[in-house]
Design an enzyme around this catalytic site. Structure first.
Site, PDB file in Angstrom:
ATOM      1  N   CYS A 144     -68.038  44.921 -51.455  1.00 17.79           N
ATOM      2  CA  CYS A 144     -69.305  45.163 -50.752  1.00 17.79           C
ATOM      3  C   CYS A 144     -69.890  46.515 -51.159  1.00 17.79           C
ATOM      4  O   CYS A 144     -69.404  47.560 -50.716  1.00 17.79           O
ATOM      5  CB  CYS A 144     -69.066  45.113 -49.241  1.00 17.79           C
ATOM      6  SG  CYS A 144     -70.520  45.559 -48.284  1.00 17.79           S
ATOM      7  N   CYS A 194     -71.367  48.598 -48.312  1.00 13.41           N
ATOM      8  CA  CYS A 194     -70.369  49.253 -47.465  1.00 13.41           C
ATOM      9  C   CYS A 194     -69.748  50.452 -48.186  1.00 13.41           C
ATOM     10  O   CYS A 194     -69.506  51.487 -47.571  1.00 13.41           O
ATOM     11  CB  CYS A 194     -69.245  48.289 -47.091  1.00 13.41           C
ATOM     12  SG  CYS A 194     -69.789  46.617 -46.732  1.00 13.41           S
ATOM     13  N   ASP A 195     -69.437  50.320 -49.467  1.00  9.42           N
ATOM     14  CA  ASP A 195     -68.596  51.313 -50.141  1.00  9.42           C
ATOM     15  C   ASP A 195     -69.293  52.128 -51.225  1.00  9.42           C
ATOM     16  O   ASP A 195     -68.686  53.063 -51.773  1.00  9.42           O
ATOM     17  CB  ASP A 195     -67.376  50.603 -50.786  1.00  9.42           C
ATOM     18  CG  ASP A 195     -66.528  49.898 -49.739  1.00  9.42           C
ATOM     19  OD1 ASP A 195     -66.541  50.350 -48.579  1.00  9.42           O
ATOM     20  OD2 ASP A 195     -65.875  48.903 -50.073  1.00  9.42           O
TER      21      ASP A 195
END
Ligand SMILES: Cc1cc2nc3c(=O)[nH]c(=O)nc-3n(C[C@H](O)[C@H](O)[C@H](O)COP(=O)(O)OP(=O)(O)OC[C@H]3O[C@@H](n4cnc5c(N)ncnc54)[C@H](O)[C@@H]3O)c2cc1C
Length: 306
Positions: free
Chosen positions: A134, A137-138
């Site tokens: 993701c 997200c990261d």
């Protein structure tokens, strides 16, 4: 919390939330069961440019928060739990979850899909230590670093573009000689000086020490093997429907997607499926939302006629 409802919805992505808006607005007691935060996959999209009504685009998380707020306004109830089983017989169907059993006269399954694994050695070892599924997200962990994105579809290319906001270089590794992503995304990626594409290449191993530091690549045409130094790798090589607990309960296709009619009915009366989890879905947020609305409309009709 009550455990008997007219409609139970499994999954809180665009399909489940839209089904929730329709079912709750039809004044049916409705419970939505979501194992994580409500929002689904689209909540990880930085900018959604193709959901009608938002000419400037909208952040995916914000979009699903609005959907949830709209559904709650009509009385949708939700619980955070993972559905682990489904008994589809009887007037009340039993939805088994990690928070106990819930009964519904109709059930709408909107569990969507998860990222497929690459299956390369090192993938599990370095998950969370340079291997990610993701970018939203990261991505921020890779400021001024070199990252790879494995895949060539819409999600992979959107993520590569997103990662250019943080990384100094983004190398897309794709096993074919052309991308599968929509032309508008391809044009953006190909014009971006931070993005480089390694065509006709597959990752055969992910290596590192404490964190990922190298990918081993193989050219699928020549068989030539090489090593690519990277600080992280984002894997986006396809999706897998979340239907493990439905094997032997409902008819699934070979890839595990639920087979439905145009009314989102499965072969079991009162059990509907909507969104990415069903065979032939458009795999887009608006398609999932449309499926969710259709499922709720025909679930209501089923309850009225029962
Ligand atoms: C990075 C990214 C960018 C994207 N960009 C776009 C875009 O720009 N435009 C667009 O239209 N589409 C885009 N998509 C695709 C879009 O997100 C999906 O098509 C859409 O989210 C599918 O909705 P859904 O409700 O069917 O399933 P999902 O969004 O997958 O939601 C399913 C939900 O069900 C939950 N769930 C699953 N199983 C269970 C269980 N057993 N118990 C409880 N809960 C469960 C999951 O946790 C999840 O929250 C993007 C996807 C990604 C990953």
């Amino acid at each position: 919390m009550d455990n008997k409802y007219e409609i139970i919805i499994i999954g809180g992505g665009p399909a489940g939330l839209t089904a929730g808006i329709y079912a709750a607005r039809a004044k049916l007691s409705t419970l939505l069961i979501e194992k994580m935060m409500v929002g689904g996959q689209i909540a990880t999209a930085d900018l959604v440019e193709n959901f009608p009504g938002f000419p400037k685009g909208i952040n995916g998380m914000e979009l699903t928060e609005l959907m949830h707020e709209q559904a709650k306004k009509f009385g949708l109830k939700s619980v955070m739990a993972e559905v682990t089983g489904l008994d589809v017989t009887g007037e009340f169907k039993t939805v088994k979850t990690t928070e106990g059993d819930f009964s519904g006269r109709a059930v709408i399954i909107a569990g969507g899909s998860l990222r497929s694994k690459l299956g390369a050695p090192g993938e599990e070892t370095y998950a969370g230590r340079g291997v990610s599924y993701c970018a939203t997200c990261d991505g921020a962990f890779f400021k001024d670093k070199t990252v790879a994105v494995v895949g060539g579809g819409n999600v992979a290319i959107s993520e590569a573009i997103h990662l250019t906001s943080f990384a100094s270089k983004v190398i897309v590794i794709h096993r074919r000689n052309q991308l599968r992503a929509d032309r508008i995304l391809q044009e953006k990626a190909l014009a971006d000086p931070k993005i480089e594409i390694r065509w006709e290449a597959v990752v055969t191993e992910i290596k590192g020490k404490d964190f990922v530091n190298t990918l081993r690549l193989r050219n699928v045409k020549t068989g030539h093997e090489s090593e690519l130094p990277v600080d992280g790798v984002f894997i986006s090589v396809g999706l897998k429907p979340e239907t493990e607990y439905l094997k032997g309960v409902l008819r699934l296709d070979n890839a595990g997607y639920i087979i439905t009619t145009e009314r989102m009915e499965t072969e079991m009366p009162g059990i509907f499926a909507a969104g990415d989890i069903r065979k032939d879905s458009g795999r887009q947020a608006i398609c999932a939302a449309g499926d969710g609305a259709t499922a709720a409309i025909f679930a209501e009709k089923f309850l009225r006629e029962e």
